[in-house]
Write a protein that holds these residues in place. Structure first.
Motif, short mmCIF file in Angstrom:
data_model
loop_
_atom_site.label_atom_id
_atom_site.label_comp_id
_atom_site.label_asym_id
_atom_site.label_seq_id
_atom_site.Cartn_x
_atom_site.Cartn_y
_atom_site.Cartn_z
N HIS A 271 -6.47 -12.62 12.40
CA HIS A 271 -5.92 -13.95 12.13
C HIS A 271 -4.99 -14.21 11.19
O HIS A 271 -5.13 -13.29 10.08
N GLY A 272 -4.00 -15.09 11.43
CA GLY A 272 -3.01 -15.31 10.50
C GLY A 272 -2.28 -14.03 9.87
O GLY A 272 -2.07 -13.95 8.67
N VAL A 273 -1.96 -13.20 10.70
CA VAL A 273 -1.20 -11.94 10.11
C VAL A 273 0.35 -12.00 10.36
O VAL A 273 0.94 -12.46 11.09
N VAL B 226 9.62 -4.30 13.04
CA VAL B 226 8.32 -4.80 13.48
C VAL B 226 8.39 -6.13 12.67
O VAL B 226 8.27 -6.04 11.30
N GLU B 227 8.12 -7.43 13.54
CA GLU B 227 7.92 -8.48 12.45
C GLU B 227 6.66 -9.45 13.28
O GLU B 227 6.75 -9.57 14.51
N LEU B 228 5.73 -9.80 12.56
CA LEU B 228 4.89 -10.45 12.82
C LEU B 228 4.55 -11.69 12.17
O LEU B 228 4.72 -11.81 10.92
N GLU B 229 4.30 -13.06 12.89
CA GLU B 229 4.16 -14.14 12.19
C GLU B 229 2.89 -15.09 12.73
O GLU B 229 2.84 -15.53 13.81
N GLY B 230 2.19 -15.10 11.82
CA GLY B 230 0.83 -15.94 12.22
C GLY B 230 0.39 -15.45 13.39
O GLY B 230 -0.33 -16.32 14.02
N VAL B 231 0.10 -14.15 13.37
CA VAL B 231 -0.55 -13.66 14.80
C VAL B 231 -2.00 -13.36 14.66
O VAL B 231 -2.38 -13.17 13.58
N GLY B 232 -2.65 -13.86 15.62
CA GLY B 232 -4.06 -13.78 15.63
C GLY B 232 -4.48 -13.44 17.04
O GLY B 232 -3.57 -13.28 18.23
N ARG B 233 -5.81 -12.71 17.27
CA ARG B 233 -6.22 -12.21 18.75
C ARG B 233 -7.76 -12.66 18.69
O ARG B 233 -8.27 -12.00 17.53
N GLY C 81 0.83 -17.13 17.41
CA GLY C 81 1.67 -16.38 16.52
C GLY C 81 2.66 -15.64 17.35
O GLY C 81 2.64 -15.66 18.55
N GLU C 82 3.50 -14.96 16.73
CA GLU C 82 4.70 -14.51 17.38
C GLU C 82 4.95 -13.05 16.82
O GLU C 82 4.82 -12.63 15.77
N VAL C 83 5.03 -11.93 17.92
CA VAL C 83 5.40 -10.50 17.61
C VAL C 83 6.70 -10.20 18.11
O VAL C 83 7.23 -10.42 19.16
N ARG C 84 7.55 -9.62 17.43
CA ARG C 84 8.66 -9.16 17.59
C ARG C 84 9.17 -7.72 17.02
O ARG C 84 8.61 -7.19 16.00
#
Ligand code: ATP
Ligand code: MG
Length: 240
Positions: free
Chosen positions: A26-28, A6-13, A64-67
């Motif tokens: 924000h910024g996760v 699981v990888e999150l980069e700069g994730v916000g909702r 941001g991006e979720v992989r």
């Protein structure tokens, strides 16, 4: 280090309601290795469920991006997300979401059938996994014939039975007494050590001591991230 599953980069909702913007996350940034047991800790409203929903492709990030498992969730096509939800993730929801018209056994069988597109061994697995969560004598009970904690354990059995590589659990011990809660967490920890990547949400700091790693959220941001103080705790040292 093992490959992050699981990888999150700069994730916000963000949510917009009647002109007001609510920032749930924000910024996760997060990288979760395969076969690890991670607890997401934080007070009510800190963004825990939002984070889990984004990882499980039940929700879409605003930025941001979720992989997950090598797949880009952000921007993926509908069909691909459908397959991802069926074959990659198993969810234990904060509210159990059992099918009311199916017995405990049938709820578990059905989940295996969906995940494995009918090619699984749901009929054999259901009693075995229900036995492991202590419900071997409740196989043919419908959800309304079970206590809250028992329903939660059916939901847990359902998630374990699919054999999917990522397990996401939102407050799985919320309805359980101390003893049962610890047993369930032990079961989840065992799954992780057998190679399943497990993320468990809680607002209970004591529970978080059982994890390999604790990601602490506060107001939608990661406040701290690392092993619990003193390392993963032995069950006998926990206090509820
Ligand atoms: N669909 C939505 N629309 C608007 N705001 C939302 C929505 N879902 C969540 N929020 C807001 O986002 C924030 C984070 O919510 P979330 O459900 O992720 O919190 P949580 O940490 O899981 O809390 P709890 O411990 O109570 O389950 C909260 O302030 C919540 O009000
Ligand atoms: Mg929540």
């Amino acid at each position: 280090m093992t490959t992050p599953v699981v990888e999150l980069e700069g994730v916000g909702r963000r949510y917009e309601i009647g002109g007001n913007v609510v920032t749930a996350l924000h910024g996760v940034d997060l990288a979760v290795p395969e076969g690890s047991f991670t607890v997401v800790l934080g007070p009510s409203g800190s963004g825990k469920t939002t984070l889990l929903n984004l990882i499980g492709a039940l929700d879409v990030a605003s930025e941001g991006e979720v992989r997950v498992a090598g797949r880009r969730i952000t921007g993926a096509a509908r069909g691909e997300l459908f397959r991802f939800r069926r074959e990659t993730v198993s969810f234990i929801f904060q509210t159990f979401n059992l099918f009311p018209g199916l017995t405990a056994r049938e709820n578990v069988e059905f989940a295996v059938d969906v995940a494995r597109r009918g090619g699984g061994d749901g009929a054999a697995r259901a009693p075995e996994v229900l036995g492991r969560v202590g419900l071997g004598d409740r196989l043919d009970h419908f959800p309304h014939q079970l206590s809250g904690g028992e329903q939660q354990r059916v939901a847990i059995a359902r998630a374990l039975a699919t054999g999917n590589p990522v397990l996401l659990a939102d407050e799985p011990t919320g309805e359980l007494d101390f003893h049962t809660g610890v047993q369930i967490l032990e079961l989840l920890r065992e799954q992780a050590h057998a190679g399943v990547t497990v993320l468990v949400v809680t607002h209970n700091r004591e529970i978080s001591r059982m994890a390999d790693r604790v990601v602490e959220l506060s107001s939608g941001a990661v406040r701290s991230d690392g092993p619990p103080p003193g390392g993963p705790a032995d069950v006998s040292t926990l206090h509820w």
